[in-house]
Motif scaffolding. Structure first.
Motif, PDB file in Angstrom:
ATOM      1  N   GLN A 133     -55.665 -60.460  54.324  1.00 23.42           N
ATOM      2  CA  GLN A 133     -55.626 -59.109  54.871  1.00 23.42           C
ATOM      3  C   GLN A 133     -57.030 -58.526  55.013  1.00 23.42           C
ATOM      4  O   GLN A 133     -57.233 -57.525  55.685  1.00 23.42           O
ATOM      5  CB  GLN A 133     -54.778 -58.205  53.976  1.00 23.42           C
ATOM      6  N   SER A 219     -47.831 -61.871  46.684  1.00 27.11           N
ATOM      7  CA  SER A 219     -48.112 -60.523  47.179  1.00 27.11           C
ATOM      8  C   SER A 219     -47.550 -60.388  48.587  1.00 27.11           C
ATOM      9  O   SER A 219     -47.439 -61.372  49.327  1.00 27.11           O
ATOM     10  CB  SER A 219     -49.614 -60.224  47.185  1.00 27.11           C
ATOM     11  N   LEU A 221     -47.522 -57.273  51.937  1.00 28.85           N
ATOM     12  CA  LEU A 221     -47.982 -55.979  52.431  1.00 28.85           C
ATOM     13  C   LEU A 221     -47.454 -55.767  53.842  1.00 28.85           C
ATOM     14  O   LEU A 221     -47.454 -56.686  54.666  1.00 28.85           O
ATOM     15  CB  LEU A 221     -49.510 -55.895  52.427  1.00 28.85           C
ATOM     16  N   ARG A 223     -47.544 -52.774  57.138  1.00 23.45           N
ATOM     17  CA  ARG A 223     -48.182 -51.566  57.658  1.00 23.45           C
ATOM     18  C   ARG A 223     -47.642 -51.245  59.052  1.00 23.45           C
ATOM     19  O   ARG A 223     -47.450 -52.139  59.876  1.00 23.45           O
ATOM     20  CB  ARG A 223     -49.695 -51.747  57.739  1.00 23.45           C
ATOM     21  N   GLU A 236     -48.440 -47.705  54.843  1.00 21.24           N
ATOM     22  CA  GLU A 236     -48.322 -49.077  54.386  1.00 21.24           C
ATOM     23  C   GLU A 236     -47.843 -49.107  52.941  1.00 21.24           C
ATOM     24  O   GLU A 236     -48.022 -48.153  52.177  1.00 21.24           O
ATOM     25  CB  GLU A 236     -49.659 -49.823  54.500  1.00 21.24           C
ATOM     26  N   SER A 238     -47.257 -52.112  49.569  1.00 22.85           N
ATOM     27  CA  SER A 238     -47.566 -53.468  49.120  1.00 22.85           C
ATOM     28  C   SER A 238     -47.007 -53.695  47.725  1.00 22.85           C
ATOM     29  O   SER A 238     -46.774 -52.740  46.961  1.00 22.85           O
ATOM     30  CB  SER A 238     -49.084 -53.708  49.123  1.00 22.85           C
TER      31      SER A 238
END
Length: 316
Positions: A133, A219, A221, A223, A236, A238
């Motif tokens: 990211q 992980s 995430l 957005r 966003e 996460s």
């Protein structure tokens, strides 16, 4: 002995020609020297880079890719002037010689220009930021407290994330020794003319070198971003989960006999972080804009080390 008028005329004509040509040459030099330069320094811009009294190192996406690192922490570990100290509460970053106990209070960590430093002395969890990211990392060495307030005496590290401007995606799969497997992927695209989306995730597991030293880290995430000529908005969220076994220490005799051995069978550390961010900006004119953002994070760390059970929760 007389004076030759021809020589005087030639001398005067050469001086006149020089005085006329010289300004033209200077004008050409000035016009070619006016290069459109734009330097971004930790979220701030300056059109005169020679006047920036700061040592700024920028690690771009290409350098991150070439480093072979699997986390933001590993990228920063190889940078000169940054000292890392790993402990049960995470990794502390120190700059300009500050000790690990004072590093959190003197090195400011930013995510897209927003503070990650916790209100207590707990180190911010940089591994909660997926490496795929990250667009670039800006490192400002030296005190920047005048610009960024407290916790910036040692320096500033700003992590700039990617923006979903393009449509596409990527996926990476890798494996290694000690049953190590890793996968990373991201996808972005347009919902319509003004709305875009971005989704990224990563997963890593491995047994590592020592016995009872396995880890499982993941992980994700997501957005959503809105952008027009005068307005921009994003939201966003996460989630980060890191579960690691602690192999413990060895005596010198145990190390010589079997450096991979571990007497621990129960000790561990488990960190879970849920975060959300939203921001809005309205461009009033060429020079002025109104902006606001809200950040939220919830970190829960549970561990069993040296026979002690601990559970710490940090919300901000």
């Amino acid at each position: 002995m007389g004076t030759n008028p021809t020589k005087i005329a030639l001398l005067m004509s050469s001086l006149c020609s020089f005085s006329i040509i010289a300004p033209a040459m200077a004008a050409d030099d000035i016009s070619t020297a006016k290069i459109d330069e734009h330097v971004v320094v930790i979220g701030r811009s300056d059109n005169t880079p020679l006047n920036i009294a700061a040592n700024v190192n920028v690690i771009d996406a290409a350098a991150i890719e070439m480093s072979g690192a699997t986390s933001v922490t590993e990228v920063l570990r190889g940078q000169s002037g940054i000292q890392l100290s790993d402990n049960n509460m995470g990794t502390s970053f120190a700059m300009r010689g500050f000790s690990a106990s004072t590093a959190v209070n003197n090195t400011l960590i930013l995510l897209d220009g927003r503070r990650l430093n916790n209100i207590d002395i707990a180190a911010p969890s940089l591994n909660a930021i997926p490496l795929n990211q990250v667009d670039r990392i800006e490192i400002l060495s030296g005190s920047a407290g005048v610009l960024y307030g407290d916790q910036a005496v040692g320096g500033v590290i700003n992590i700039v994330t990617k923006s979903p401007e393009n449509t596409g995606g990527s996926m990476q799969l890798s494996g290694g020794s000690f049953d190590t497997y890793e996968g990373r992927g991201d996808i972005s695209g347009a919902i319509n003319k003004d709305w875009r989306y971005f989704l990224t995730g990563s997963y890593n597991q491995g047994d590592n070198y020592r016995e009872h030293n396995a880890n499982e880290t993941g992980s994700i995430l997501g957005r959503i971003q809105y952008k027009t000529a005068t307005d921009s908005f994003f939201i966003e969220t996460s989630y980060y989960d890191d579960d690691r076994e602690n192999p413990g220490s060895l005596t010198k005799a145990q190390f010589k006999a079997n450096p991979r051995h571990s007497d621990n069978t129960q000790e561990y550390i488990h960190e879970m972080t849920t975060a959300a961010r939203t921001g809005y900006q309205h461009q009033l004119n060429q020079h002025w804009a109104l902006a606001a953002d809200v950040d939220y994070s919830d970190t829960l760390v549970s561990s069993l080390n040296w026979g002690l059970i601990a559970k710490i929760r940090v919300q901000c």
